[in-house]
Design a protein around this motif. Structure first.
Motif, PDB file in Angstrom:
ATOM      1  N   VAL A  41       0.977  -1.168   0.209  1.00 30.37           N
ATOM      2  CA  VAL A  41      -0.040   0.055  -0.136  1.00 30.37           C
ATOM      3  C   VAL A  41       0.891   1.166  -0.005  1.00 30.37           C
ATOM      4  O   VAL A  41       1.718   1.436   1.076  1.00 30.37           O
ATOM      5  N   ILE A  42       1.005   2.454  -1.240  1.00 25.76           N
ATOM      6  CA  ILE A  42       1.552   3.437  -1.246  1.00 25.76           C
ATOM      7  C   ILE A  42       0.337   4.377  -0.752  1.00 25.76           C
ATOM      8  O   ILE A  42      -0.308   4.814  -2.124  1.00 25.76           O
ATOM      9  N   ALA A  43       0.563   5.571  -0.332  1.00 24.85           N
ATOM     10  CA  ALA A  43       0.289   6.661   0.040  1.00 24.85           C
ATOM     11  C   ALA A  43       1.065   7.951  -1.042  1.00 24.85           C
ATOM     12  O   ALA A  43       1.997   7.953  -0.504  1.00 24.85           O
ATOM     13  N   VAL A  44      -0.314   8.746  -1.761  1.00 29.92           N
ATOM     14  CA  VAL A  44       0.462   9.570  -3.040  1.00 29.92           C
ATOM     15  C   VAL A  44      -0.135  11.277  -1.530  1.00 29.92           C
ATOM     16  O   VAL A  44      -0.384  11.167  -1.916  1.00 29.92           O
ATOM     17  N   VAL A  80       0.027  12.556 -10.498  1.00 27.79           N
ATOM     18  CA  VAL A  80       1.395  10.917 -10.007  1.00 27.79           C
ATOM     19  C   VAL A  80       0.718  10.172  -9.862  1.00 27.79           C
ATOM     20  O   VAL A  80       1.067   9.072  -9.784  1.00 27.79           O
ATOM     21  N   THR A  81      -0.479  10.499  -9.479  1.00 26.69           N
ATOM     22  CA  THR A  81      -1.377   8.916  -8.992  1.00 26.69           C
ATOM     23  C   THR A  81      -1.465   7.458 -10.005  1.00 26.69           C
ATOM     24  O   THR A  81      -0.959   7.051 -10.253  1.00 26.69           O
ATOM     25  N   GLY A  82      -2.137   9.030 -10.953  1.00 29.88           N
ATOM     26  CA  GLY A  82      -2.068   7.757 -12.093  1.00 29.88           C
ATOM     27  C   GLY A  82      -1.140   7.569 -12.957  1.00 29.88           C
ATOM     28  O   GLY A  82      -1.244   6.501 -13.682  1.00 29.88           O
ATOM     29  N   THR A  83       0.195   8.858 -12.752  1.00 32.24           N
ATOM     30  CA  THR A  83       1.371   7.934 -13.542  1.00 32.24           C
ATOM     31  C   THR A  83       1.524   6.698 -13.288  1.00 32.24           C
ATOM     32  O   THR A  83       2.470   5.781 -14.278  1.00 32.24           O
ATOM     33  N   LEU A  84       1.713   6.593 -11.968  1.00 31.06           N
ATOM     34  CA  LEU A  84       2.626   6.136 -11.729  1.00 31.06           C
ATOM     35  C   LEU A  84       2.066   4.626 -11.019  1.00 31.06           C
ATOM     36  O   LEU A  84       2.309   3.539 -11.381  1.00 31.06           O
ATOM     37  N   ALA A  85       1.006   4.463 -11.094  1.00 31.68           N
ATOM     38  CA  ALA A  85      -0.300   2.825 -11.542  1.00 31.68           C
ATOM     39  C   ALA A  85      -0.494   2.890 -12.737  1.00 31.68           C
ATOM     40  O   ALA A  85      -0.425   1.640 -13.034  1.00 31.68           O
ATOM     41  N   THR A  86       0.011   3.826 -14.286  1.00 33.98           N
ATOM     42  CA  THR A  86       0.167   3.477 -14.744  1.00 33.98           C
ATOM     43  C   THR A  86       1.563   2.514 -15.485  1.00 33.98           C
ATOM     44  O   THR A  86       1.364   1.768 -15.844  1.00 33.98           O
ATOM     45  N   GLU A  87       2.530   3.034 -14.683  1.00 39.88           N
ATOM     46  CA  GLU A  87       3.526   2.867 -15.116  1.00 39.88           C
ATOM     47  C   GLU A  87       4.323   1.135 -14.211  1.00 39.88           C
ATOM     48  O   GLU A  87       4.903   0.590 -14.838  1.00 39.88           O
ATOM     49  N   ASP A 140      -0.855  -6.304  -6.718  1.00 40.68           N
ATOM     50  CA  ASP A 140       0.452  -6.117  -6.019  1.00 40.68           C
ATOM     51  C   ASP A 140       0.762  -4.778  -5.791  1.00 40.68           C
ATOM     52  O   ASP A 140       1.713  -4.502  -4.368  1.00 40.68           O
ATOM     53  N   TYR A 141       0.310  -3.792  -5.675  1.00 45.90           N
ATOM     54  CA  TYR A 141       0.222  -2.503  -5.366  1.00 45.90           C
ATOM     55  C   TYR A 141      -1.375  -1.984  -4.967  1.00 45.90           C
ATOM     56  O   TYR A 141      -2.339  -1.978  -5.898  1.00 45.90           O
ATOM     57  N   LEU A 142      -1.605  -1.181  -4.511  1.00 41.31           N
ATOM     58  CA  LEU A 142      -2.691  -0.584  -3.645  1.00 41.31           C
ATOM     59  C   LEU A 142      -2.485   1.230  -3.332  1.00 41.31           C
ATOM     60  O   LEU A 142      -1.523   1.246  -2.157  1.00 41.31           O
ATOM     61  N   LEU A 143      -2.405   1.769  -4.719  1.00 33.97           N
ATOM     62  CA  LEU A 143      -2.275   2.925  -4.581  1.00 33.97           C
ATOM     63  C   LEU A 143      -3.442   4.875  -3.895  1.00 33.97           C
ATOM     64  O   LEU A 143      -4.626   4.065  -4.438  1.00 33.97           O
ATOM     65  N   VAL A 144      -2.802   4.869  -2.469  1.00 37.09           N
ATOM     66  CA  VAL A 144      -3.627   6.095  -1.992  1.00 37.09           C
ATOM     67  C   VAL A 144      -3.731   6.934  -2.338  1.00 37.09           C
ATOM     68  O   VAL A 144      -2.700   7.613  -2.559  1.00 37.09           O
TER      69      VAL A 144
END
Length: 282
Positions: A28-31, A43-50, A137-141
């Motif tokens: 879990v990664i918080a932005v 940045v959240t959307g870009t990192l999720a896309t990457e 694998d990842y949940l971005l907040v």
């Protein structure tokens, strides 16, 4: 949930969080940013896309309840999350990114969210505890601006493994980073690094980087806190066009945040305790 005073006091070791037996989330990664308007959702959307392009399963929990922008960025305008009883099912984007957001619960995405703090906090908890994220694998907040009640709710309810701080190259950069770092320390969550948005404009003729807001102070500020720089995003009309068209995951250029991608892929899981007393790794 664990004692908020113990967590706020910076106690290390095993932390407690609210359990979610419907999901198997590894990281879990918080932005986060110390203020609004710096492009945190981009940045959240870009990192999720990457991360998705790198082959990872990814979800985004949109914790910006009153100003959500993630659904529109991922082409979900007018869509609504499903449910089975009290169980929420996230919306899934074209490339397979799962999203839960307040906008996906409203009749119309332009309806204002006129909720008081406790209701907002309860919604965020439900986005974690009552949502079937499945294996991720990842949940971005995508955090709300600032370091107030909602941010506290996220860190006290979700097993956050790391924080990405977003800032801009203006005079407030030192204050923005300081606020975010201080919150991370109080919550005892490691800071992965800093991403600078609106860093420069690339000349369309020669490619030279033009610093619209003047020389960036990020290097000095990051060094003063011992933080790595995870990337610098330019001012680019393609980003705005992709967000407006709901095609972030399709139209954002590849390789924008390689350092952030590497930091996420090397992020170690932390040991947490769910509220039923069981130890777990994300």
């Amino acid at each position: 949930m664990g004692c908020e005073h113990a967590v706020a006091g910076g106690q290390s070791g095993v932390q407690q969080f609210e359990s979610n037996k419907l999901s198997q989330v590894k990281r879990v990664i918080a932005v986060l940013s110390g203020k609004g308007g710096v492009g945190k959702s981009l940045v959240t959307g870009t990192l999720a896309t990457e991360l998705r392009r790198a082959g990872h399963s990814v979800g985004i929990l949109d914790a910006d309840i009153t100003g959500p922008s993630i659904p529109k960025m991922f082409g979900m305008s007018g869509k609504h999350v499903g449910g089975i009883g009290n169980l929420l099912l996230p919306e899934i984007s074209e490339t397979g990114i799962k999203v839960m957001s307040s906008n996906l619960l409203l009749a119309n995405e332009t309806d204002p969210v006129l909720w008081r703090g406790p209701v907002i906090a309860g919604a965020i908890r439900q986005f974690w505890t009552d949502t079937s994220w499945g294996p991720l694998d990842y949940l971005l907040v995508d955090m709300p601006p600032g370091t107030g009640d909602v941010a506290l709710t996220v860190f006290q309810s979700l097993p956050v493994d790391g924080i990405v701080i977003v800032t801009s190259p203006q005079d407030l950069v030192s204050m923005i980073v300081a606020k975010a770092v201080n919150m991370a320390e109080k919550m005892d969550v490691p800071v992965m690094g800093v991403v600078e948005n609106m860093s420069y404009v690339a000349c369309p003729d020669c490619g030279k980087h033009i610093e619209v807001f003047g020389p960036s102070k990020l290097s000095d500020v990051a060094a003063s806190y011992g933080l790595p720089i995870l990337g610098r995003l330019p001012i680019d009309s393609r980003f705005a066009a992709a967000c407006d068209a709901g095609r972030v995951e399709l139209d954002i250029p590849e390789g924008l945040l390689p350092e952030a991608l590497h930091a996420a892929e090397t992020l170690e899981a932390r040991v947490h305790t769910s509220d039923d007393g069981q130890h777990t790794h994300n």
